[in-house]
Design a protein around this motif. Structure first.
Motif, short mmCIF file in Angstrom:
data_model
loop_
_atom_site.label_atom_id
_atom_site.label_comp_id
_atom_site.label_asym_id
_atom_site.label_seq_id
_atom_site.Cartn_x
_atom_site.Cartn_y
_atom_site.Cartn_z
N LEU A 1 0.82 -1.20 0.00
CA LEU A 1 0.00 0.00 0.00
C LEU A 1 0.86 1.26 0.00
CD1 LEU A 1 -2.90 -1.05 2.39
CD2 LEU A 1 -2.85 -1.08 -0.10
N SER A 2 2.17 1.10 0.21
CA SER A 2 3.09 2.24 0.19
C SER A 2 4.51 1.74 -0.02
CB SER A 2 3.02 3.01 1.50
OG SER A 2 3.94 4.09 1.49
N SER A 3 5.35 2.61 -0.55
CA SER A 3 6.77 2.25 -0.68
C SER A 3 7.61 2.89 0.42
CB SER A 3 7.29 2.68 -2.06
OG SER A 3 7.11 4.07 -2.22
N HIS A 4 6.94 3.64 1.31
CA HIS A 4 7.66 4.30 2.40
C HIS A 4 6.91 4.14 3.71
CE1 HIS A 4 10.32 6.22 -0.47
NE2 HIS A 4 9.26 6.60 -1.16
N LEU A 5 7.67 3.86 4.77
CA LEU A 5 7.12 3.70 6.11
C LEU A 5 8.06 4.42 7.07
CD1 LEU A 5 5.25 2.32 8.23
CD2 LEU A 5 6.77 0.33 8.09
N GLU A 6 7.50 5.31 7.90
CA GLU A 6 8.30 6.06 8.88
C GLU A 6 7.56 6.12 10.20
OE1 GLU A 6 9.26 9.98 7.45
OE2 GLU A 6 9.89 9.23 5.50
N GLU A 7 8.32 6.27 11.28
CA GLU A 7 7.75 6.46 12.61
C GLU A 7 7.69 7.95 12.95
OE1 GLU A 7 9.66 4.39 15.79
OE2 GLU A 7 9.21 2.42 14.92
N SER A 8 6.68 8.30 13.76
CA SER A 8 6.57 9.67 14.27
C SER A 8 6.12 9.62 15.71
CB SER A 8 5.56 10.47 13.45
OG SER A 8 5.30 11.70 14.08
N ASN A 9 6.89 10.23 16.59
CA ASN A 9 6.49 10.30 18.00
C ASN A 9 5.20 11.09 18.19
OD1 ASN A 9 8.58 8.73 19.01
ND2 ASN A 9 9.97 10.47 19.12
N GLN A 10 4.85 11.95 17.22
CA GLN A 10 3.60 12.72 17.34
C GLN A 10 2.37 11.82 17.27
OE1 GLN A 10 3.79 15.73 18.40
NE2 GLN A 10 6.00 15.50 18.20
N LEU A 11 2.54 10.59 16.75
CA LEU A 11 1.42 9.67 16.66
C LEU A 11 1.31 8.74 17.86
CD1 LEU A 11 1.60 8.87 12.87
CD2 LEU A 11 -0.04 10.32 14.06
N ALA A 12 2.26 8.83 18.79
CA ALA A 12 2.13 8.10 20.05
C ALA A 12 0.99 8.75 20.85
CB ALA A 12 3.44 8.16 20.83
N PRO A 13 0.39 8.03 21.78
CA PRO A 13 -0.69 8.64 22.58
C PRO A 13 -0.26 9.99 23.17
CG PRO A 13 -0.57 6.30 23.02
CD PRO A 13 0.63 6.64 22.15
N GLY A 14 -1.15 10.97 23.02
CA GLY A 14 -0.87 12.31 23.53
C GLY A 14 -0.03 13.17 22.60
N GLY A 15 0.19 12.71 21.37
CA GLY A 15 1.00 13.47 20.40
C GLY A 15 0.38 14.83 20.09
#
Length: 165
Positions: free
Chosen positions: A72-86
């Motif tokens: 569904l995508s060629s790129h995957l990244e993490e973001s701390n803003q998406l952790a609970p309370g981001g």
């Protein structure tokens, strides 16, 4: 160009009492199976993302990896803003830079109530605690091509995973 934003809640996760840290809770076997079925259905609908951005928590990361490995995508990244309370405002700053680089279809994999609250902020400008996103459920928003997306976005899709299975 309008940006399509898909907010996707992680799949069914292990019982919080079984893990010392909430961050470490993985998807259950059923959660993995249902998330894979949802991902396959999204592929059948010809839905693809320029980027999948995920919370760093294990269950969200596993959900994002299932989506990613279903092509569904060629790129995957993490973001701390998406952790609970981001912080949505910090994420919006990131979004503006991402849009300026040419991105137009973005998936965020995270947690409830944050994803529901973010959708409400983007559509109505404030939290109403009215949108509930089920595990492996999806919210689709059209974000404006210019100006702030807060209160200026359009909800076009809200579905529970059972409607995709």
């Amino acid at each position: 160009m309008t940006t399509k934003l898909y907010l996707i809640r992680h799949g069914i996760a292990a019982d919080p009492l079984e893990y010392e840290s909430d961050r470490d809770r993985p998807l259950t076997a059923v959660g993995q199976q249902k998330t894979a079925k949802v991902a396959k259905r999204l592929q059948e609908l010809d839905l693809h993302f320029d980027l999948i951005l995920t919370s760093p928590l294990v269950r969200a990361r596993q959900t994002a990896e299932i989506l990613y490995h279903t092509n569904l995508s060629s790129h995957l990244e993490e973001s701390n803003q998406l952790a609970p309370g981001g912080n949505i405002h910090t994420w919006i700053n990131w979004l503006e830079a991402w849009q300026n680089s040419g991105g137009s279809q973005l998936a965020l994999v995270g947690h409830q109530p944050d994803l529901g609250n973010w959708a409400e902020i983007l559509v109505w400008g404030n939290v109403k605690a009215a949108i509930i996103l089920k595990k492996a459920g999806i919210i689709g928003l059209n974000l404006p091509s210019s100006g702030s997306p807060i209160g200026n976005s359009e909800l076009f899709w809200l579905t529970a995973p059972k409607l995709l299975l």
